[in-house]
Write an enzyme that holds these catalytic residues in place. Structure first.
Site, PDB file in Angstrom:
ATOM      1  N   TYR A  35     -25.538 -23.384   6.800  1.00  0.00           N
ATOM      2  CA  TYR A  35     -25.053 -24.762   6.861  1.00  0.00           C
ATOM      3  C   TYR A  35     -23.774 -24.821   7.692  1.00  0.00           C
ATOM      4  CZ  TYR A  35     -28.101 -25.536   2.756  1.00  0.00           C
ATOM      5  OH  TYR A  35     -29.165 -25.608   1.890  1.00  0.00           O
TER       6      TYR A  35
ATOM      7  N   GLY B 143     -35.085 -37.896  -2.216  1.00  0.00           N
ATOM      8  CA  GLY B 143     -35.880 -38.151  -1.014  1.00  0.00           C
ATOM      9  C   GLY B 143     -35.078 -38.306   0.253  1.00  0.00           C
TER      10      GLY B 143
ATOM     11  N   GLY C 297     -32.305 -39.570   0.694  1.00  0.00           N
ATOM     12  CA  GLY C 297     -31.653 -40.874   0.740  1.00  0.00           C
ATOM     13  C   GLY C 297     -32.577 -42.049   0.536  1.00  0.00           C
TER      14      GLY C 297
END
Length: 332
Positions: A58, A209, A211
């Site tokens: 990340y 999901g 957002g």
């Protein structure tokens, strides 16, 4: 905050953790300012959130550094710190290769410990599986990290039931992290039953999901140019409209219950069993507080039935990933 035990013999963690990925990459053109991200992380600790989830890929390591700075100054003991290895990214081309070989694992854990600024990782996941390396070989190398005191518990991400069983036979697996939400219920058929048989905790990522289940996202127009959702099938023309109709049904149930759609989506996951610990991600304190409040939402049988009727299993339109992304990062 309420708490659950992760796995049969794992650590006690908050019923809702915090996924930190979006603070550094994937959901915006640029990372959030450090002050905003640190505010979210510190507020999470104040609210009793104890499971923090990051990964070495990340932000190409920057997310681990961020989490490490948030824990500096005496807050390390307040959390169960989770990170992951396996997705190696070329610093110039961003080409990704999944590596599960022991040599890579040993180097990856030392690099993560350095970026996080800690002497051990509480929960260390194999982020993705490379089928060319026997899983027994990879888990054997990870078990050595436990013996060396660098890692406390082991986890896997996005693997099938057979891989989960083979890994657990080598060393106890504490947690399985997989995408799981009202929109993504694939693991319910085989993976979830296997995990429960073995006493492995379930850590759903993307529990709302990406957002969509919040009810706030109705178009991709406001997303940054490089937000990965712009190329995601579930946000494509036609699919997005169909999925928003499902969200509208969830919103109707939420309004009657006095909660928000995201709180119902998270509460539904929590109701799937005491072994489920979702890790919603956010970059805003207000959304963190909304998410955390879902731990106190208790749904009765009637409400659960209405939620499932609003978004039946398999109703979502579009695949989880575009074909190219699926080849790069989905389990194989």
């Amino acid at each position: 905050m309420k708490y659950r035990v992760l796995g049969t013999d794992g650590p006690q963690v908050s019923a809702l953790g915090l996924g930190c990925m979006g603070m550094s990459e994937f959901y915006s053109a640029a990372p959030e300012s450090e002050s905003e991200s640190l505010a979210v992380l510190h507020r999470a600790l104040d609210l009793g959130v104890t499971l923090l989830d990051t990964a070495d890929m990340y932000g190409k390591g920057e997310n681990e550094k961020l989490v490490g700075r948030a824990l500096a100054g005496g807050r390390r003991d307040q959390v169960v710190l989770a990170t992951k290895f396996a997705i190696s990214r070329d610093p110039e081309t961003d080409e990704r290769v999944v590596r599960n070989d022991p040599e890579y694992i040993r180097a990856a854990v030392d690099a993560s410990l350095g970026r996080l600024g800690v002497d051990h990782i509480d929960l260390y996941y194999m982020h993705r599986r490379n089928p060319e390396v026997p899983v027994e070989e990879s888990i054997g190398a990870m078990a050595e990290l436990v013996q060396a005191g660098k890692v406390r518990f082991l986890g896997l991400s996005e693997v099938d039931a057979a891989t989960l069983r083979a890994a657990h036979a080598v060393h106890p697996i504490t947690a399985l992290q997989s995408e799981y939400s009202l929109f993504t219920r694939d693991i319910e058929a085989e993976v979830l039953p296997a995990a429960r048989e073995l006493g492995i905790g379930i850590v759903p990522y993307s529990p709302v999901g990406r957002g969509l289940l919040t009810g706030a996202l109705t178009t991709v127009d406001g997303l940054a140019a490089d937000d990965f959702r712009r190329g995601n099938p579930r946000f494509a023309d036609g699919n997005l409209e169909a999925n928003l109709k499902l969200v509208a049904e969830l919103r109707a149930v939420a309004e009657e219950s006095g909660h928000t759609p995201v709180q119902l989506a998270l509460a539904w996951l929590l109701a799937q069993g005491p072994d489920v610990v979702p890790i919603p991600g956010t970059k805003r304190v207000e959304y963190l507080e909304e998410n955390s409040a879902a731990a106190d939402v208790e749904l009765d049988a009637g409400q659960l039935a209405r939620i499932e009727a609003a978004i039946p299993a398999g109703a979502v339109a579009g695949a989880r990933y575009a074909p190219e992304a699926a080849r790069r990062v989905e389990s194989r």
